[in-house]
Design a protein around this motif. Sequence first.
Motif, PDB file in Angstrom:
ATOM      1  N   ARG A 107      53.288 -55.321  44.723  1.00 12.45           N
ATOM      2  CA  ARG A 107      52.504 -55.287  45.899  1.00 12.45           C
ATOM      3  C   ARG A 107      51.066 -55.441  45.842  1.00 12.45           C
ATOM      4  N   ARG A 126      42.554 -50.282  32.857  1.00 10.74           N
ATOM      5  CA  ARG A 126      42.644 -48.645  32.905  1.00 10.74           C
ATOM      6  C   ARG A 126      43.667 -48.649  33.931  1.00 10.74           C
ATOM      7  N   LEU A 127      44.695 -48.528  33.665  1.00 13.91           N
ATOM      8  CA  LEU A 127      45.658 -48.899  34.975  1.00 13.91           C
ATOM      9  C   LEU A 127      45.671 -48.198  35.953  1.00 13.91           C
ATOM     10  N   THR A 128      46.233 -48.417  37.227  1.00 13.36           N
ATOM     11  CA  THR A 128      45.787 -47.800  37.755  1.00 13.36           C
ATOM     12  C   THR A 128      47.669 -47.917  38.765  1.00 13.36           C
ATOM     13  N   PHE A 129      47.867 -46.552  39.541  1.00 10.97           N
ATOM     14  CA  PHE A 129      49.426 -46.647  39.825  1.00 10.97           C
ATOM     15  C   PHE A 129      48.833 -45.876  41.172  1.00 10.97           C
ATOM     16  N   GLY A 130      48.320 -46.277  42.766  1.00 10.67           N
ATOM     17  CA  GLY A 130      48.063 -45.838  43.564  1.00 10.67           C
ATOM     18  C   GLY A 130      49.118 -45.686  44.664  1.00 10.67           C
ATOM     19  N   GLU A 131      48.700 -43.733  45.763  1.00  7.78           N
ATOM     20  CA  GLU A 131      49.861 -44.334  46.694  1.00  7.78           C
ATOM     21  C   GLU A 131      48.745 -43.139  47.761  1.00  7.78           C
ATOM     22  N   THR A 132      47.313 -43.103  47.542  1.00  7.73           N
ATOM     23  CA  THR A 132      46.816 -42.133  48.622  1.00  7.73           C
ATOM     24  C   THR A 132      45.928 -43.159  49.221  1.00  7.73           C
ATOM     25  N   GLY A 133      45.186 -44.021  48.734  1.00 12.12           N
ATOM     26  CA  GLY A 133      44.870 -44.901  49.851  1.00 12.12           C
ATOM     27  C   GLY A 133      42.560 -44.171  49.417  1.00 12.12           C
ATOM     28  N   LEU A 134      43.377 -43.386  48.425  1.00 13.31           N
ATOM     29  CA  LEU A 134      41.177 -42.897  48.677  1.00 13.31           C
ATOM     30  C   LEU A 134      40.723 -43.605  47.789  1.00 13.31           C
ATOM     31  N   VAL A 135      39.839 -43.519  47.380  1.00  9.18           N
ATOM     32  CA  VAL A 135      39.353 -44.535  46.890  1.00  9.18           C
ATOM     33  C   VAL A 135      39.529 -44.456  45.222  1.00  9.18           C
ATOM     34  N   GLU A 136      39.145 -45.467  44.326  1.00  9.49           N
ATOM     35  CA  GLU A 136      39.421 -45.953  43.186  1.00  9.49           C
ATOM     36  C   GLU A 136      39.322 -44.008  42.205  1.00  9.49           C
ATOM     37  N   VAL A 137      40.044 -43.822  41.680  1.00  4.51           N
ATOM     38  CA  VAL A 137      40.539 -42.825  40.952  1.00  4.51           C
ATOM     39  C   VAL A 137      38.794 -43.187  39.450  1.00  4.51           C
ATOM     40  N   THR A 138      38.149 -41.484  39.355  1.00  2.00           N
ATOM     41  CA  THR A 138      38.075 -41.721  38.945  1.00  2.00           C
ATOM     42  C   THR A 138      38.370 -41.996  37.325  1.00  2.00           C
ATOM     43  N   ARG A 170      58.641 -47.516  35.722  1.00  2.00           N
ATOM     44  CA  ARG A 170      57.654 -48.514  34.738  1.00  2.00           C
ATOM     45  C   ARG A 170      57.906 -47.803  33.991  1.00  2.00           C
TER      46      ARG A 170
END
Lengths: 253, 253
Positions: free
Chosen positions: B87, B232-244, B182
Motif C-alpha cells: 500500500r 531504514r525500513l519502516t513497517f507501520g500501522e499506528t499512524g503515529l509520526v515516523e519511527v524515531t 515478509r
Amino acid sequence: MGTAQLTAVPEPKYWHLRTVLLRAIDSEFTTGQVIPNERELSARFGVARATLRQALDQLELEGRLVRRRGIGTLVAAPRVGVPVSRREEGEAWQVVDCATAPASERLAGALGVAPGEAVHTVRRVRVEQGQTVATESLYLAAALLEQVPEIRLSGAPVAEGEELGRAVLRRLERLTVDGESRAVELGVAEAEEAALLQRPPGTPVLVVTTQYAAGGRLAALAVSTYRADTCRLTFGETGLVEVTPVSAVRTAS
Amino acid sequence: MGTAQLTAVPEPKYWHLRTVLLRAIDSEFTTGQVIPNERELSARFGVARATLRQALDQLELEGRLVRRRGIGTLVAAPRVGVPVSRREEGEAWQVVDCATAPASERLAGALGVAPGEAVHTVRRVRVEQGQTVATESLYLAAALLEQVPEIRLSGAPVAEGEELGRAVLRRLERLTVDGESRAVELGVAEAEEAALLQRPPGTPVLVVTTQYAAGGRLAALAVSTYRADTCRLTFGETGLVEVTPVSAVRTAS
C-alpha cells in the motif's frame, strides 16, 4: 548521487573468491561440516592468505560459515526465522534487569516526555533454539504506568531488577496498545549488547525499533538488536508456510 | 552455543577509535561537512593509518560517513525511512525489464510450481530522494497470470522488457492478494544488484523477501535488496509520526 551512472564497479578479487567458495560449499559440504584450513584453501584456489581471509570473513558475515576456536571453520546452519510482532514473540524474551532513571534529553525527545522525567528501562534477551539471538531495551515513562491499575507483586514492597522488569511488562500489557510501528536497519553491537549476544563488539546486528501507541500517543519504545549472522526476521500475515530463505531464491535465476 | 558465557569479549582497538570518532562527529560536525583527512586524523588520535581506516570503514558501513572521490569523507545524512508494504510503496518502483524463462529447480521449489514451468521475472529499482535505494526481482508463474482477465497492451502484439514488466504487475494487482509475508535479513549486493545500486559488489544490503498469497496459495515472490548504509525500513500501522531513528535512542541512556 542523483544522476544515473550504470557502469558496473569492477569486482574485487576477494569477492570473486567468495563466490567461488560459496559454490564449493554448496556442492561439496553439508551443514556443520569442517571445511579445509586456510593453508589448504589458499593452495587449492591459488590465492594469497590475506585475500582468502577476507573472503572467509565475508562468508562468516553472511552467516554461511562459522568459526569455532579449536575446531576450525564450519558450514553454518541456515538462519533461524524469528517472528517479530507482539503476538508471535510469546515467551521468547527473558527479562535480564530493569532500571528507573531520569530521561536524558535525547531519550525524552524520542519518548515524548519532559527531560528528567522518570523512565523505566527493561532489558531482555531473546533465546531461540538454545542460542541468545537478540537483546532489547524497552523504555517506558514511569508516570504512564502509574495510571494502570496496580498488579500486586508477590510480597515485595519495593521491586528491583528482574522483578521490577516483569511488573513493568505486565502493566504494559494492560495498557490498551492500539498499534505498533517498526523500523529495521543495519547496526553494530555496542560493547554491552555484544557481551549479551556473546559476540565481539562491532558484530553486525539488525536493529528493530518498535513504537507502541496507546490512546493516539506513544506509550513505549523498544530497541531490539538481533544477530544478523544467524537471524532472519519474519513479519507474517498470510498464514502461509514460512517465508522461503533468500539463499534459495537469489542464486536461482 | 547454548550455555551462557557472559564475559565481555575485549574491545578491539579500531572499535574504540570508532566510538571516539563518532562522538567527535556528533559534537563537532554537521551533515555534509567534510571531516579532516586520514593523515590529520591519525595524528590527532595517535593511531596507525590501518586502524584509522578500519574505523572509518566501519562508520561508512553504519551510514554515518560517506566517501566521495575527489572530495573526501563527509558526514552522512540520516538514513532515509523507506516504507515497506504494498500500500505504501506507491509509485516508488520503476520497472527496468522483464524476462520469461523456465524455472530452475530451486526457483520452482520456492514458487511451488513444477521445474521448467514458465516464470516471469520483473526487475525494478526503487528511487527515493533522487537516489536508487533498492533493486527487486519479482517472480511469478506465467500460468497463474493467464487466469487473470487480459489487460490490453497498447498496440504491441508481443510485449517485451519494460512493457511486459508493467503488464505483469498490472495483472498481479488484479489477482486478489489475501496477504503478504515478509522476511528481512542481512545480505550483500551481488555484482548485478551492486551495479544497479551504484555500489561495489559486497556492499551490505537488507534483503526483504515477500510472499504474496492469493486463494490460500503462493502467487508471487519478490526479493528486494535495499542499501543498508542509507535505508531504514519502516513497517507501520499506528499512524503515529515516523519511527524515531535508532541513533537518537541507542546512545541515549
